[in-house]
Motif scaffolding. Structure first.
Motif, PDB file in Angstrom:
ATOM      1  N   SER A   4      -1.444  66.933  13.099  1.00  0.00           N
ATOM      2  CA  SER A   4      -0.282  66.322  12.486  1.00  0.00           C
ATOM      3  C   SER A   4       0.703  65.776  13.502  1.00  0.00           C
ATOM      4  O   SER A   4       1.537  64.959  13.177  1.00  0.00           O
ATOM      5  CB  SER A   4       0.437  67.356  11.609  1.00  0.00           C
ATOM      6  OG  SER A   4       0.926  68.404  12.415  1.00  0.00           O
ATOM      7  N   LEU A   5       0.617  66.215  14.743  1.00  0.00           N
ATOM      8  CA  LEU A   5       1.607  65.830  15.730  1.00  0.00           C
ATOM      9  C   LEU A   5       1.180  64.531  16.395  1.00  0.00           C
ATOM     10  O   LEU A   5       0.340  64.495  17.272  1.00  0.00           O
ATOM     11  CB  LEU A   5       1.761  66.932  16.784  1.00  0.00           C
ATOM     12  CG  LEU A   5       2.963  66.830  17.710  1.00  0.00           C
ATOM     13  CD1 LEU A   5       4.244  66.793  16.890  1.00  0.00           C
ATOM     14  CD2 LEU A   5       2.990  67.979  18.683  1.00  0.00           C
ATOM     15  N   ASP A   6       1.727  63.425  15.977  1.00  0.00           N
ATOM     16  CA  ASP A   6       1.390  62.119  16.528  1.00  0.00           C
ATOM     17  C   ASP A   6       2.642  61.271  16.475  1.00  0.00           C
ATOM     18  O   ASP A   6       3.081  60.825  15.416  1.00  0.00           O
ATOM     19  CB  ASP A   6       0.256  61.475  15.711  1.00  0.00           C
ATOM     20  CG  ASP A   6      -0.188  60.154  16.325  1.00  0.00           C
ATOM     21  OD1 ASP A   6       0.325  59.816  17.418  1.00  0.00           O
ATOM     22  OD2 ASP A   6      -1.027  59.479  15.701  1.00  0.00           O
ATOM     23  N   CYS A 416       5.451  66.682  12.594  1.00  0.00           N
ATOM     24  CA  CYS A 416       5.348  68.037  13.152  1.00  0.00           C
ATOM     25  C   CYS A 416       5.390  69.049  12.013  1.00  0.00           C
ATOM     26  O   CYS A 416       6.279  68.977  11.161  1.00  0.00           O
ATOM     27  CB  CYS A 416       6.493  68.275  14.142  1.00  0.00           C
ATOM     28  SG  CYS A 416       6.609  69.950  14.777  1.00  0.00           S
ATOM     29  N   VAL A 417       4.428  69.964  11.999  1.00  0.00           N
ATOM     30  CA  VAL A 417       4.360  71.005  10.970  1.00  0.00           C
ATOM     31  C   VAL A 417       4.464  72.367  11.648  1.00  0.00           C
ATOM     32  O   VAL A 417       3.616  72.727  12.463  1.00  0.00           O
ATOM     33  CB  VAL A 417       3.062  70.916  10.147  1.00  0.00           C
ATOM     34  CG1 VAL A 417       3.021  72.036   9.107  1.00  0.00           C
ATOM     35  CG2 VAL A 417       2.940  69.561   9.471  1.00  0.00           C
ATOM     36  N   GLY A 444      -3.050  69.383  10.678  1.00  0.00           N
ATOM     37  CA  GLY A 444      -3.066  70.582  11.504  1.00  0.00           C
ATOM     38  C   GLY A 444      -1.658  71.037  11.840  1.00  0.00           C
ATOM     39  O   GLY A 444      -0.771  70.216  12.088  1.00  0.00           O
ATOM     40  N   ALA A 445      -1.446  72.338  11.817  1.00  0.00           N
ATOM     41  CA  ALA A 445      -0.126  72.871  12.163  1.00  0.00           C
ATOM     42  C   ALA A 445       0.132  72.692  13.654  1.00  0.00           C
ATOM     43  O   ALA A 445      -0.782  72.794  14.478  1.00  0.00           O
ATOM     44  CB  ALA A 445      -0.034  74.341  11.782  1.00  0.00           C
ATOM     45  N   THR A 446       1.379  72.432  13.995  1.00  0.00           N
ATOM     46  CA  THR A 446       1.774  72.265  15.396  1.00  0.00           C
ATOM     47  C   THR A 446       1.959  73.603  16.085  1.00  0.00           C
ATOM     48  O   THR A 446       1.570  73.781  17.235  1.00  0.00           O
ATOM     49  CB  THR A 446       3.087  71.455  15.480  1.00  0.00           C
ATOM     50  OG1 THR A 446       2.921  70.231  14.770  1.00  0.00           O
ATOM     51  CG2 THR A 446       3.452  71.174  16.927  1.00  0.00           C
ATOM     52  N   GLY A 447       2.562  74.554  15.402  1.00  0.00           N
ATOM     53  CA  GLY A 447       2.812  75.847  16.007  1.00  0.00           C
ATOM     54  C   GLY A 447       3.448  76.804  15.028  1.00  0.00           C
ATOM     55  O   GLY A 447       3.643  76.490  13.842  1.00  0.00           O
TER      56      GLY A 447
END
Length: 463
Positions: A4-6, A416-417, A444-447
């Motif tokens: 998800s982080l783009d 960002c998730v 997808g989760a970032t963290g």
């Protein structure tokens, strides 16, 4: 599954404030890559599971005490024979050497049936010869002409009686064997020290048994604490969360307290923002989704917005779950995101501005709102784009099953998730379900963000 982080098309690039913030920010809240337990982690386990250690240690001491009290006490008493040798043909030195050579074989005679029968008859013991044999011993101390006769019994008086009865009989047996020619050689064993009643039993040893019970219970408690910690389904340490989910912990912060802005947990949120920036080459995402557990508190959104404001970024906090408490309990939440989707109010009418932070706030709205998933999904992108026009960062707070907006519906629109988990509350099963639900929409989760319970009486920390 796409990550998800783009930020290639939609990003807020760092300015001078961001670089200065990164240089002055506290260390990252994650565990730093290594997932094994170190000494600090083991100490933490013992502190968290101390009750099991106390219980096991107490049970060990109690069990040792019970066993000790149930054991039959054993007393021992000792009578001493002194052996002398008289000979008309040898010198005094030769006689003493002869006595020392011979006296070493005398203790074996204590098991002679004649001696055992004599003790039983004299004391009228209700014991067999085998039982008495186990209760009667003799020994010769090294380099001496002494013979110690030791009697054992369950009472002090009986132990002394056995030793005093056996010693003379042993002396008679020695004399009968050695004094075949008394004119040339005369061996005389004499009772020099009669046995006295012992003051305390030799067994069981209460102090030793209690010490062993304490050590055994303590050891069992430590092992039990480690096993329970290993099997605990809850998130206890950041390292475990990283290892079980393969996601980095970007920060450990205190939960929302209803009224924020006092600066007590400012460093924690600076740490969170710093970790997010450093994890993405100092790029701040423009759309952040923070997923919470519906049964647990969420982050302190006002403190997070204040931290972003400190680097010149104005944030807008959007609540997507009507079960979430409002940022300010004095505010009315009847109008919010749900009413915007129903088009009963405009977005500008629903957004509340907080100039003291500064930040914007869009509550979830009334709980009676019923929306179709299609309508929410279709309106989400243009609504977020409209919110971005007046704010640098849009922060969405919601859960995976919530109204009017659930996490899956908004995740695909965010850069960002972040998934929150509360210490000692959130289970790894919940985290796995959230990650799988995100995977179902190819996000997808970032963290992770680890939430710590607010310390009501904690001393404010300098920010």
């Amino acid at each position: 599954m796409t990550r998800s982080l783009d930020f290639t098309e939609r990003n807020v690039y760092p300015g001078p404030q961001d670089r200065e913030f990164l240089m002055n920010a506290p260390a990252s809240g994650g565990s730093g890559g290594a997932h094994g337990m170190d000494l600090k982690d083991y100490v933490g386990v013992l502190k968290n599971r101390w009750i099991w250690i106390v219980i096991a240690t107490t049970l060990g001491v109690v069990a040792s005490l019970a066993i000790t009290m149930a054991m039959t006490p054993k007393y021992t008493a000792k009578a001493t024979l002194f052996v002398t040798v008289q000979s008309s043909q040898d010198t005094a030195y030769a006689r003493s050497q002869y006595a020392m050579q011979r006296v070493g074989s005398y203790p074996q005679l204590i098991s002679d049936p004649a001696i055992l029968n004599g003790v039983i008859k004299e004391l009228d013991l209700d014991l067999s010869m085998q039982d008495l044999k186990e209760s009667l011993t003799a020994a010769n101390p090294v380099d001496t002409v002494l013979i110690n006769v030791t009697g054992s019994a369950n009472t002090a008086e009986r132990a002394a009686d056995i030793a005093n009865a056996a010693a003379p009989l042993l002396a008679e047996q020695i004399s009968a064997l050695e004094n075949t020619d008394p004119e040339k050689l005369l061996v005389t064993p004499e009772l020099s020290v009669p046995a006295t009643e012992p003051v305390s039993p030799v067994a069981p040893r209460k102090t030793v048994n209690l010490a062993l019970g304490f050590i055994a219970g303590l050891s069992l408690g430590i092992v039990l604490a480690l096993i329970i910690d290993k099997l605990d389904p809850r998130v206890i340490r950041a390292k475990d969360a990283e290892r079980r989910t393969n996601l980095p912990v970007l920060g450990k912060v205190f939960t929302a307290r209803g009224k924020s802005g006092n600066g007590r947990n400012r460093n924690d949120y600076r740490q969170l923002v710093s970790s997010l920036l450093m994890a993405n080459d100092a790029h701040l995402p423009q759309r952040i989704l923070i997923l919470s557990d519906p049964k647990a508190p969420t982050i302190d959104a006002i403190e997070l917005a204040s931290t972003l404001a400190a680097i010149g970024k104005k944030a807008l906090v959007v609540q997507g779950d009507t079960r979430m408490p409002p940022l300010d309990t004095a505010e009315s939440t009847s109008v919010g995101l749900g009413q915007v989707f129903l088009r009963t109010v405009t977005l500008q009418q629903a957004v509340q501005n907080k100039p003291e932070v500064p930040m914007g706030y869009l509550p979830a709205g009334s709980e009676e709102v019923e929306l179709r998933g299609y309508d929410v999904f279709r309106q989400m992108e243009p609504m977020i784009a409209d919110l971005e026009s007046g704010h640098d960062v849009v922060i969405m707070l919601t859960t995976m099953q919530s109204t009017p907006v659930d996490g899956a519906a908004v995740a695909i629109h965010c850069d960002c998730v972040l998934v929150t988990c509360q210490e000692k509350k959130t289970t790894f099963g919940h985290l796995k379900r959230v990650i799988n639900d995100l995977s179902s929409v190819r996000v997808g989760a970032t963290g992770l963000i680890v939430l710590r319970k607010s310390r009501r009486f904690a001393r404010p920390r300098k920010g």
